[in-house]
Design a protein around this motif. Structure first.
Motif, PDB file in Angstrom:
ATOM      1  N   PHE A   1       0.819  -1.206   0.000  1.00 45.76           N
ATOM      2  CA  PHE A   1       0.000   0.000   0.000  1.00 45.76           C
ATOM      3  C   PHE A   1       0.857   1.262   0.000  1.00 45.76           C
ATOM      4  N   ILE A   2       2.090   1.145   0.506  1.00 46.75           N
ATOM      5  CA  ILE A   2       2.990   2.299   0.537  1.00 46.75           C
ATOM      6  C   ILE A   2       3.603   2.539  -0.838  1.00 46.75           C
ATOM      7  N   TYR A   3       4.199   1.480  -1.428  1.00 50.77           N
ATOM      8  CA  TYR A   3       4.966   1.744  -2.655  1.00 50.77           C
ATOM      9  C   TYR A   3       4.217   1.508  -3.966  1.00 50.77           C
ATOM     10  N   GLN A   4       3.105   0.784  -3.960  1.00 54.93           N
ATOM     11  CA  GLN A   4       2.382   0.578  -5.227  1.00 54.93           C
ATOM     12  C   GLN A   4       1.959   1.890  -5.891  1.00 54.93           C
ATOM     13  N   PRO A   5       1.441   2.870  -5.127  1.00 59.78           N
ATOM     14  CA  PRO A   5       1.009   4.118  -5.779  1.00 59.78           C
ATOM     15  C   PRO A   5       2.133   4.917  -6.449  1.00 59.78           C
ATOM     16  N   VAL A   6       3.395   4.692  -6.043  1.00 55.24           N
ATOM     17  CA  VAL A   6       4.487   5.508  -6.602  1.00 55.24           C
ATOM     18  C   VAL A   6       5.252   4.806  -7.731  1.00 55.24           C
ATOM     19  N   LEU A   7       4.861   3.598  -8.082  1.00 54.14           N
ATOM     20  CA  LEU A   7       5.598   2.859  -9.108  1.00 54.14           C
ATOM     21  C   LEU A   7       5.533   3.551 -10.470  1.00 54.14           C
ATOM     22  N   THR A   8       4.380   4.124 -10.788  1.00 51.70           N
ATOM     23  CA  THR A   8       4.251   4.863 -12.052  1.00 51.70           C
ATOM     24  C   THR A   8       5.175   6.078 -12.050  1.00 51.70           C
ATOM     25  N   LYS A   9       5.229   6.758 -10.911  1.00 50.50           N
ATOM     26  CA  LYS A   9       6.094   7.932 -10.771  1.00 50.50           C
ATOM     27  C   LYS A   9       7.556   7.539 -10.955  1.00 50.50           C
ATOM     28  N   ILE A  10       7.945   6.396 -10.380  1.00 51.55           N
ATOM     29  CA  ILE A  10       9.321   5.904 -10.514  1.00 51.55           C
ATOM     30  C   ILE A  10       9.642   5.615 -11.983  1.00 51.55           C
ATOM     31  N   ALA A  11       8.700   4.958 -12.670  1.00 49.61           N
ATOM     32  CA  ALA A  11       8.895   4.655 -14.098  1.00 49.61           C
ATOM     33  C   ALA A  11       9.003   5.947 -14.918  1.00 49.61           C
TER      34      ALA A  11
ATOM     35  N   ILE B   1      13.319   6.287  -4.506  1.00 53.20           N
ATOM     36  CA  ILE B   1      13.706   4.922  -4.083  1.00 53.20           C
ATOM     37  C   ILE B   1      14.118   4.925  -2.620  1.00 53.20           C
ATOM     38  N   ILE B   2      14.963   5.885  -2.245  1.00 52.61           N
ATOM     39  CA  ILE B   2      15.434   5.976  -0.851  1.00 52.61           C
ATOM     40  C   ILE B   2      14.259   6.213   0.089  1.00 52.61           C
ATOM     41  N   LYS B   3      13.336   7.082  -0.322  1.00 47.98           N
ATOM     42  CA  LYS B   3      12.165   7.380   0.510  1.00 47.98           C
ATOM     43  C   LYS B   3      11.320   6.119   0.740  1.00 47.98           C
ATOM     44  N   GLN B   4      11.097   5.343  -0.321  1.00 42.06           N
ATOM     45  CA  GLN B   4      10.291   4.123  -0.195  1.00 42.06           C
ATOM     46  C   GLN B   4      10.992   3.070   0.672  1.00 42.06           C
TER      47      GLN B   4
ATOM     48  N   GLY C   1      10.161  -8.206   6.995  1.00 39.34           N
ATOM     49  CA  GLY C   1      10.594  -6.876   6.568  1.00 39.34           C
ATOM     50  C   GLY C   1      11.558  -6.954   5.396  1.00 39.34           C
ATOM     51  N   MET C   2      12.479  -7.916   5.468  1.00 38.18           N
ATOM     52  CA  MET C   2      13.428  -8.110   4.363  1.00 38.18           C
ATOM     53  C   MET C   2      12.701  -8.582   3.102  1.00 38.18           C
ATOM     54  N   TYR C   3      11.694  -9.421   3.291  1.00 35.94           N
ATOM     55  CA  TYR C   3      10.884  -9.900   2.160  1.00 35.94           C
ATOM     56  C   TYR C   3      10.177  -8.729   1.466  1.00 35.94           C
ATOM     57  N   ALA C   4       9.588  -7.831   2.272  1.00 40.54           N
ATOM     58  CA  ALA C   4       8.902  -6.655   1.719  1.00 40.54           C
ATOM     59  C   ALA C   4       9.882  -5.758   0.970  1.00 40.54           C
ATOM     60  N   LEU C   5      11.059  -5.574   1.559  1.00 40.23           N
ATOM     61  CA  LEU C   5      12.070  -4.718   0.930  1.00 40.23           C
ATOM     62  C   LEU C   5      12.570  -5.338  -0.375  1.00 40.23           C
ATOM     63  N   SER C   6      12.798  -6.642  -0.362  1.00 34.10           N
ATOM     64  CA  SER C   6      13.258  -7.306  -1.589  1.00 34.10           C
ATOM     65  C   SER C   6      12.189  -7.236  -2.674  1.00 34.10           C
ATOM     66  N   ASN C   7      10.915  -7.352  -2.292  1.00 35.12           N
ATOM     67  CA  ASN C   7       9.835  -7.231  -3.279  1.00 35.12           C
ATOM     68  C   ASN C   7       9.851  -5.865  -3.951  1.00 35.12           C
ATOM     69  N   PHE C   8      10.052  -4.813  -3.153  1.00 34.68           N
ATOM     70  CA  PHE C   8      10.113  -3.467  -3.716  1.00 34.68           C
ATOM     71  C   PHE C   8      11.303  -3.343  -4.670  1.00 34.68           C
ATOM     72  N   LEU C   9      12.467  -3.831  -4.232  1.00 29.53           N
ATOM     73  CA  LEU C   9      13.668  -3.736  -5.068  1.00 29.53           C
ATOM     74  C   LEU C   9      13.520  -4.549  -6.357  1.00 29.53           C
ATOM     75  N   ILE C  10      12.842  -5.678  -6.276  1.00 28.55           N
ATOM     76  CA  ILE C  10      12.602  -6.504  -7.468  1.00 28.55           C
ATOM     77  C   ILE C  10      11.741  -5.742  -8.477  1.00 28.55           C
TER      78      ILE C  10
ATOM     79  N   VAL D   1      11.567  -2.472  -8.727  1.00 29.39           N
ATOM     80  CA  VAL D   1      12.420  -1.402  -9.264  1.00 29.39           C
ATOM     81  C   VAL D   1      13.386  -1.960 -10.305  1.00 29.39           C
ATOM     82  N   LEU D   2      13.990  -3.105 -10.002  1.00 27.90           N
ATOM     83  CA  LEU D   2      14.924  -3.727 -10.944  1.00 27.90           C
ATOM     84  C   LEU D   2      14.218  -4.132 -12.238  1.00 27.90           C
ATOM     85  N   THR D   3      12.981  -4.572 -12.126  1.00 28.19           N
ATOM     86  CA  THR D   3      12.198  -4.905 -13.315  1.00 28.19           C
ATOM     87  C   THR D   3      11.921  -3.635 -14.129  1.00 28.19           C
ATOM     88  N   THR D   4      11.645  -2.541 -13.433  1.00 30.73           N
ATOM     89  CA  THR D   4      11.381  -1.263 -14.100  1.00 30.73           C
ATOM     90  C   THR D   4      12.591  -0.789 -14.904  1.00 30.73           C
TER      91      THR D   4
END
Length: 195
Positions: free
Chosen positions: A37-47, A62-65, A111-120, A122-125
């Motif tokens: 719920f935190i990072y899904q809304p900003v994925l378009t902005k990141i892209a 990225i650092i903020k998320q 927590g590490m799982y959530a962080l790795s999901n976000f980084l994955i 970003v890496l896909t982007t």
């Protein structure tokens, strides 16, 4: 990777211990769910930042998320420490007091799982998804050798450690890949700008 601890418990421990592990592992995915719920809304902005080659705003976002996910992890760890075992004990009608430390280890892994999901994501982007296969293979090999050893030595604590070590390793590898890829992107853009 997620199920390796359960397989090791199934091979080495009792059904009762498998049930206890399942009880305390249930809240682990709360962090991942909430962080979506935190990072899904900003994925378009990141892209968009990538497409615009606005690398300064990209890295700031990225650092903020990452900070948000880490903050959420700390909040869940505190909540888990204070309320986790009493709530789970009532929910599953079992005394889980002996597994408080195991719950904390698992929540850290969550927590590490959530962080790795976000980084994955970003890496896909930034089109580095193929490199992720190497990370999964590396961590799967690590977990394969670790899980039975840790569970045989430390029982349920060993299973919790297996999960958290595997998620932390994925996160570190993804973070290193991201840093390398980001630096590559910046250099490539600087060369094109200079030409």
């Amino acid at each position: 990777m997620n199920n390796a601890p359960k397989y090791a418990i199934d091979a080495l421990l009792s059904q009762e211990q498998q049930a206890y592990y399942s009880f305390i592992a249930m809240p682990v995915f709360v962090i991942s769910l909430l962080s979506n719920f935190i990072y899904q809304p900003v994925l378009t902005k990141i892209a968009d930042f990538i497409n615009q080659k606005n690398y300064t705003m990209f890295i700031k976002e990225i650092i903020k998320q990452i900070e948000y996910v880490l903050l959420l992890t700390i909040i869940v760890l505190i909540g888990g420490f204070l309320l986790g075992i009493p709530i789970l004990s009532v929910l599953y009608k079992s005394d889980l007091t002996a597994y408080k430390m195991d719950l904390m280890i698992l929540l850290l892994g969550g927590g590490m799982y959530a962080l790795s999901n976000f980084l994955i994501i970003v890496l896909t982007t930034i089109r580095k998804q193929n490199t992720l296969i190497g990370i999964y293979i590396l961590v799967s090999i690590l977990v394969y050798f670790l899980s039975n050893k840790l569970v045989s030595l430390f029982n349920i604590t060993g299973a919790a450690l297996t999960y958290t070590i595997s998620m932390t390793t994925v996160t570190i590898c993804c973070l290193l890949l991201f840093i390398f890829s980001y630096n590559e992107m910046r250099k490539s853009n600087d060369i094109r700008s200079n030409n």
